[in-house]
Motif scaffolding. Structure first.
Motif, mmCIF file in Angstrom:
data_model
loop_
_atom_site.group_PDB
_atom_site.id
_atom_site.type_symbol
_atom_site.label_atom_id
_atom_site.label_comp_id
_atom_site.label_asym_id
_atom_site.label_seq_id
_atom_site.Cartn_x
_atom_site.Cartn_y
_atom_site.Cartn_z
ATOM 1 N N PHE A 269 29.069 58.624 19.296
ATOM 2 C CA PHE A 269 29.305 59.375 18.063
ATOM 3 C C PHE A 269 28.436 60.626 18.035
ATOM 4 N N ASN A 270 29.061 61.764 17.815
ATOM 5 C CA ASN A 270 28.333 63.032 17.702
ATOM 6 C C ASN A 270 27.708 63.106 16.315
ATOM 7 N N ALA A 271 26.376 63.064 16.249
ATOM 8 C CA ALA A 271 25.689 63.051 14.955
ATOM 9 C C ALA A 271 25.992 64.288 14.122
ATOM 10 N N GLU A 272 26.341 65.394 14.762
ATOM 11 C CA GLU A 272 26.675 66.607 14.012
ATOM 12 C C GLU A 272 27.895 66.413 13.121
ATOM 13 N N ASP A 273 28.747 65.441 13.452
ATOM 14 C CA ASP A 273 29.939 65.200 12.638
ATOM 15 C C ASP A 273 29.576 64.771 11.224
ATOM 16 N N ALA A 274 28.369 64.268 11.031
ATOM 17 C CA ALA A 274 27.938 63.801 9.709
ATOM 18 C C ALA A 274 27.415 64.932 8.824
ATOM 19 N N VAL B 243 20.092 72.493 13.910
ATOM 20 C CA VAL B 243 19.517 71.438 13.081
ATOM 21 C C VAL B 243 18.852 70.389 13.975
ATOM 22 N N GLU B 244 17.627 70.054 13.644
ATOM 23 C CA GLU B 244 16.912 68.987 14.368
ATOM 24 C C GLU B 244 17.431 67.644 13.873
ATOM 25 N N ILE B 245 17.897 66.789 14.795
ATOM 26 C CA ILE B 245 18.413 65.468 14.434
ATOM 27 C C ILE B 245 17.605 64.410 15.166
ATOM 28 N N SER B 246 17.055 63.476 14.431
ATOM 29 C CA SER B 246 16.290 62.386 15.032
ATOM 30 C C SER B 246 16.875 61.053 14.599
ATOM 31 N N CYS B 247 16.584 60.018 15.374
ATOM 32 C CA CYS B 247 17.157 58.689 15.141
ATOM 33 C C CYS B 247 16.030 57.661 15.096
ATOM 34 N N GLY C 49 22.708 64.799 21.341
ATOM 35 C CA GLY C 49 23.012 64.476 19.952
ATOM 36 C C GLY C 49 24.038 63.393 19.732
ATOM 37 N N TYR C 50 24.281 62.530 20.713
ATOM 38 C CA TYR C 50 25.268 61.459 20.576
ATOM 39 C C TYR C 50 24.577 60.103 20.447
ATOM 40 N N VAL C 51 25.161 59.235 19.590
ATOM 41 C CA VAL C 51 24.660 57.874 19.421
ATOM 42 C C VAL C 51 25.674 56.921 20.033
ATOM 43 N N SER C 52 25.233 56.096 20.955
ATOM 44 C CA SER C 52 26.125 55.158 21.626
ATOM 45 C C SER C 52 26.545 54.032 20.687
ATOM 46 N N SER C 53 27.803 53.578 20.824
ATOM 47 C CA SER C 53 28.302 52.456 20.017
ATOM 48 C C SER C 53 28.563 51.230 20.899
ATOM 49 N N ARG C 54 27.892 51.166 22.043
ATOM 50 C CA ARG C 54 28.133 50.070 22.977
ATOM 51 C C ARG C 54 27.463 48.768 22.566
#
Length: 603
Positions: free
Chosen positions: A186-191, A208-212, A223-228
């Motif tokens: 999932f591309n976090a920028e989509d949010a 934009v700085e994006i952290s998880c 900037g992608y979050v895995s859904s595995r």
């Protein structure tokens, strides 16, 4: 974590900065300070919008004071003789000269410069959901006043406090399907709905700085979050003082979305039907009507020949011409430009929603654009083409603007999988060049009241396993929990119809019909898909063809059966989206962009 550009300030750079500050302090603010053309995000506070702001020379009477030395006398007793033996002193009265300063008031005419606002136009609150841009400002009393364009039209000056200053607006919740075969994530920028700087200007998402923050999930350098694997995370979005968070969840059931494509397709007796390539279609640009008095002022009407050879089997007739653009001239970057290249439409009652991509963006797998909402109760068939110009009176133009909402720059995919309900708009944001991969599919929900994204889900549909995925390039949302999707199984020469149901954040898929044909024999792309609830039929659009297929969802028709098809003579203007509400059916054409109602179609 996003990449950052780091630098060191040298002494030379410091001196240059100080020099620029000295120059700025002596700047003549009677002239506009020009900037790049930027998108401005309107805030919740309302300020007056003025037609002009000028530093004008005025003559005023100024009170002045002068001091003069004035002579005056006073009487004073002075002793003239010492005390007598009896103890008495003799006095005499003398005159004494003294001086005093006297202030005198006077008036004289003095010329000076003062800021003068022009006519009061309206309150900035009227532009809360419009597309606002600026490329210059003036400074009055230490405050910036920006000259704004609204939905493409030059308007006037407003205090920058009317904008959302240093604000981040993101989707509060993202729910991802557990997909061990998703190679992208999932591309976090989509949010992101929007992030602004200290002056209310839209910031590019890449800045934009994006952290998880998560025990099990992480975000890649891109900037992608895995859904595995299942887990939860808090995504933090930050730019300067702007900051917001979003809760992301990868659901736990890895078998969610696995189904069976076991419906026997209904055979057809179609002849070989071919249509022209989209590259051979009409190319007249809608942008030619931005300020032209030659804007379209009459309706189009196109007839169709049906499968029985009836030359008047159906017709389509214009009900609405879209604005040529909804952005200012020179809007080169994609976030700023609201194009008239409509890819999808949907009606709900008198609400019309369109997906607008910039030309050429359909070839980008992260395709983004804007959605536009129109209140059709207030729509005039022809005049709305002129919204970006000054050909309408301000009051007439303002009455139109109050019935349009433009979404932030958002992911749309091809933009033809659009549906809406009373409160929401839904987009299945799949790219129309997607191979039939096993990656997850992204469903975005937009609130009609603000045209901002409020929830994102992903789901998957597999026929037994990841080896046989179903990626839907066309879909129709029929209520807040259900969508109907079309899949072209090219290897088996058939179209499949799937019902995807949502329960909370989980999705189930079921094949509900199939047609044993490619419909168009030369591999033309589908340009629209919709279910008509009144007659329980699907409509599938290709360039200038419209196919009617039984849906069989409520027993009125046979699922997957070809009922009719229609070839419209549109002058090679291709269909770009279908919509149905109640018994009515609507199509969209570009060049110029217009929405048409289908009439006389065989029921």
């Amino acid at each position: 974590m996003r990449r950052f550009a780091l630098g060191m300030m040298t002494s030379a750079a410091l001196m240059a900065g100080l020099a620029s500050q000295v120059q700025a302090s002596s700047k003549d603010y009677s002239k506009s300070t020009k900037t790049d053309l930027v998108t401005k995000i309107m805030g919740n506070k309302s300020y007056q919008v003025y037609s002009s702001l000028k530093l004008e020379e005025v003559t005023k009477k100024v009170k002045t004071k002068t001091k003069e030395k004035k002579k005056y006398t006073v009487k004073k007793k002075v002793a003239v003789k010492k005390k007598s033996k009896k103890g008495k002193t003799k006095y005499k009265t003398v005159k004494q000269v003294k001086y005093k300063w006297v202030t005198k008031a006077a008036y004289k005419n003095v010329k000076k410069k003062e800021w003068k606002f022009g006519k009061k136009l309206t309150a900035s609150a009227d532009f809360r959901y419009a597309h606002v841009q600026s490329k210059s400002y003036k400074v009055k009393g230490g405050k910036r006043y920006y000259y704004i364009y609204v939905d493409g039209r030059p308007v006037g000056y407003v205090n920058e406090k009317a904008f959302a200053l240093s604000k981040a607006n993101v989707v509060s919740q993202v729910s991802l399907v557990n997909n061990p075969s998703d190679s992208v994530g999932f591309n976090a920028e989509d949010a992101i709905n929007y992030v602004t700087d200290q002056h209310g200007s839209l910031v590019d998402n890449d800045s934009v700085e994006i952290s998880c923050k998560s025990a099990k999930l992480n975000i890649s350098d891109t900037g992608y979050v895995s859904s595995r694997k299942a887990g939860t995370a808090v995504l933090t979005f930050k730019y300067g003082k702007a900051k917001a968070t979003s809760k992301l969840t990868v659901r736990g059931d890895a078998k969610e979305g696995i189904s069976s494509a076991d419906v026997t397709p209904v055979k057809t007796d179609l002849p070989e039907i071919e249509t022209w390539s989209a590259s051979d279609g009409a190319s007249l640009s809608s942008s030619s009507t931005i300020t032209s008095k030659d804007a379209v002022s009459s309706s189009h009407k196109y007839w169709a020949t049906d499968m029985s050879g009836n030359a008047k089997g159906a017709d389509i007739e214009t009900i609405f011409y879209h604005p040529a653009v909804l952005s200012a001239p020179g809007s080169s970057n994609l976030e700023a430009k609201v194009s008239s290249a409509v890819q999808g439409i949907d009606f709900y009652d008198n609400d019309l929603v369109t997906s607008n991509l910039d030309l050429g963006q359909a070839d980008n797998w992260e395709t983004r654009g804007h959605m536009v909402y129109y209140n059709m109760r207030k729509v005039k068939k022809y005049n709305w083409q002129l919204i970006p110009s000054k050909m309408l009176s301000f009051n007439t133009w303002l009455s139109y603007i109050k019935n349009i909402k433009v979404s932030p720059y958002m992911k749309l995919g091809h933009g033809q999988s659009v549906g809406s309900t009373k409160k929401y708009v839904y987009v299945l944001a799949n790219w129309n060049r997607s191979i039939n991969w096993s990656n997850s599919q992204e469903l975005i929900r937009v609130k009609k009241s603000t045209m901002e994204i409020d929830k994102i889900w992903t789901f998957k549909v597999w026929n037994g396993s990841a080896k046989y995925p179903r990626i839907f390039l066309n879909a129709d949302v029929i209520d807040d929990n259900t969508l109907l999707a079309l899949f072209h199984n090219a290897s088996k020469h058939r179209y499949e119809y799937w019902k995807i149901s949502r329960n909370g954040d989980s999705f189930k898929a079921k094949e509900v019909g199939a047609t044993g044909s490619d419909l168009i024999s030369n591999s033309a792309e589908v340009q629209g898909f919709v279910w008509n609830s009144a007659y329980d039929v699907y409509y599938i659009a290709f360039n200038d063809y419209l196919f009617k297929i039984g849906a069989g969802l409520d027993g009125k028709t046979d699922a997957g059966k070809l009922l009719n098809y229609y070839k419209f003579d549109t002058g090679r203007r291709e269909f770009e989206g279908l919509s149905s509400y109640g018994p009515e059916l609507y199509v969209n054409l570009n060049h110029p962009t217009e929405t048409l109602k289908v009439n006389h179609i065989t029921k």
